[in-house]
Design a protein around this motif. Sequence first.
Motif, short mmCIF file in Angstrom:
data_model
loop_
_atom_site.label_atom_id
_atom_site.label_comp_id
_atom_site.label_asym_id
_atom_site.label_seq_id
_atom_site.Cartn_x
_atom_site.Cartn_y
_atom_site.Cartn_z
N PRO A 132 15.60 -30.69 -36.20
CA PRO A 132 14.56 -29.85 -35.61
C PRO A 132 13.45 -29.52 -36.60
O PRO A 132 13.68 -29.46 -37.82
N VAL A 133 12.24 -29.28 -36.06
CA VAL A 133 11.08 -28.94 -36.88
C VAL A 133 10.44 -27.66 -36.36
O VAL A 133 10.04 -27.58 -35.20
N PHE A 134 10.35 -26.64 -37.21
CA PHE A 134 9.59 -25.44 -36.91
C PHE A 134 8.18 -25.62 -37.47
O PHE A 134 8.01 -26.02 -38.62
N ALA A 135 7.15 -25.32 -36.66
CA ALA A 135 5.77 -25.28 -37.15
C ALA A 135 5.31 -23.83 -37.10
O ALA A 135 5.27 -23.22 -36.02
N VAL A 136 4.99 -23.28 -38.26
CA VAL A 136 4.64 -21.86 -38.38
C VAL A 136 3.13 -21.72 -38.48
O VAL A 136 2.51 -22.29 -39.38
N LYS A 137 2.52 -20.96 -37.57
CA LYS A 137 1.06 -20.83 -37.53
C LYS A 137 0.54 -19.59 -38.23
O LYS A 137 -0.60 -19.54 -38.66
N ALA A 138 1.35 -18.55 -38.28
CA ALA A 138 0.92 -17.28 -38.87
C ALA A 138 2.16 -16.53 -39.31
O ALA A 138 3.29 -17.02 -39.14
N LYS A 139 1.98 -15.36 -39.88
CA LYS A 139 3.12 -14.57 -40.33
C LYS A 139 4.06 -14.34 -39.15
O LYS A 139 3.67 -13.81 -38.11
N THR A 140 5.31 -14.75 -39.31
CA THR A 140 6.29 -14.68 -38.23
C THR A 140 7.60 -14.12 -38.76
O THR A 140 8.05 -14.53 -39.83
N HIS A 141 8.19 -13.19 -38.01
CA HIS A 141 9.47 -12.61 -38.40
C HIS A 141 10.52 -12.90 -37.34
O HIS A 141 10.24 -12.85 -36.14
N LEU A 142 11.72 -13.19 -37.78
CA LEU A 142 12.80 -13.53 -36.85
C LEU A 142 13.03 -12.43 -35.82
O LEU A 142 13.27 -12.70 -34.64
N ALA A 143 12.97 -11.19 -36.26
CA ALA A 143 13.25 -10.07 -35.36
C ALA A 143 12.25 -9.99 -34.21
O ALA A 143 12.54 -9.40 -33.17
N GLY A 144 11.08 -10.60 -34.40
CA GLY A 144 10.05 -10.54 -33.36
C GLY A 144 10.13 -11.67 -32.35
O GLY A 144 9.34 -11.72 -31.40
N ILE A 145 11.07 -12.60 -32.53
CA ILE A 145 11.19 -13.74 -31.61
C ILE A 145 12.17 -13.38 -30.51
O ILE A 145 13.39 -13.47 -30.68
N ARG A 146 11.64 -12.97 -29.38
CA ARG A 146 12.48 -12.52 -28.27
C ARG A 146 12.29 -13.34 -27.00
O ARG A 146 13.15 -13.38 -26.14
#
Length: 268
Positions: A124-138
Amino acid sequence: MKKILVPCDFSASAIEGLHFAVELAAATSAAITVLSVISLQQQMDEFLVSEGFRENFENEVIKLRLPIPICHKIRLGKFAVSVIDAIAEERIDLVVIGTRGSRGWEGPFMGSNVEKIIKVSPVPVFAVKAKTHLAGIRNVVFPCDLMLSEHYGMTRLKKIQAELGATLHLLRIDTSGFLSRETLYDRIKEYAIFHGLSKYTINIVTDTDETAAILHFAKQLGADMIAMTTRGAADLNHLYMSSIAADVVNHAHLLTWTCIQQPVKQPV
């Protein structure tokens, strides 16, 4: 121990990818390999470029005070080839790439290179565009193909959903209007049951532009991530083939996750 590969030239967007990878590694007891690639055009200045990469890496490690195993690798060559080779040689489980977003890929993460990685990466590949926190992925949008067959991509998606504790919003883009909404709903429900999905919603959108429809739905929902499984470069007739996934990744303003449906290695 799970291994995460982070291609990084230490640009601002690449650093955001590294920070997300660190948070993910800490939550999943994983180790990180940071990969910096010196292009063939930089070969004459290989020593200076290498020293710059090493200095940036050391500064980031000190700044982050990492509680996880992390190492730094430097390769000379083509970016996409170097990443794919590192996945195999380092036995990588996941790739995290920081990107600039819809304005275009930054630095070595040029569109053609990232598209190749998305198409052929066996993990798998994650593409991160901006500041991202795991707790905010709902809330995760997942455009589904309704195929009733077990595959690697779905297994990995269910695992990451469980780790995040997120709701999966199953999305079917109806481009033909051939089937009724009731029939499509029943087929999506059957798909969810077949794959043993839980904590999900069913959504149907009629549109002829799949990429635009996916992005619009994610924006309306206020989604935190878009996840897509593809058949990679081997099957260009598949509905959610790699070119659509690459378009979504390139134009989305939020975190994206892509994974081929079978862990097969393809030439870059």
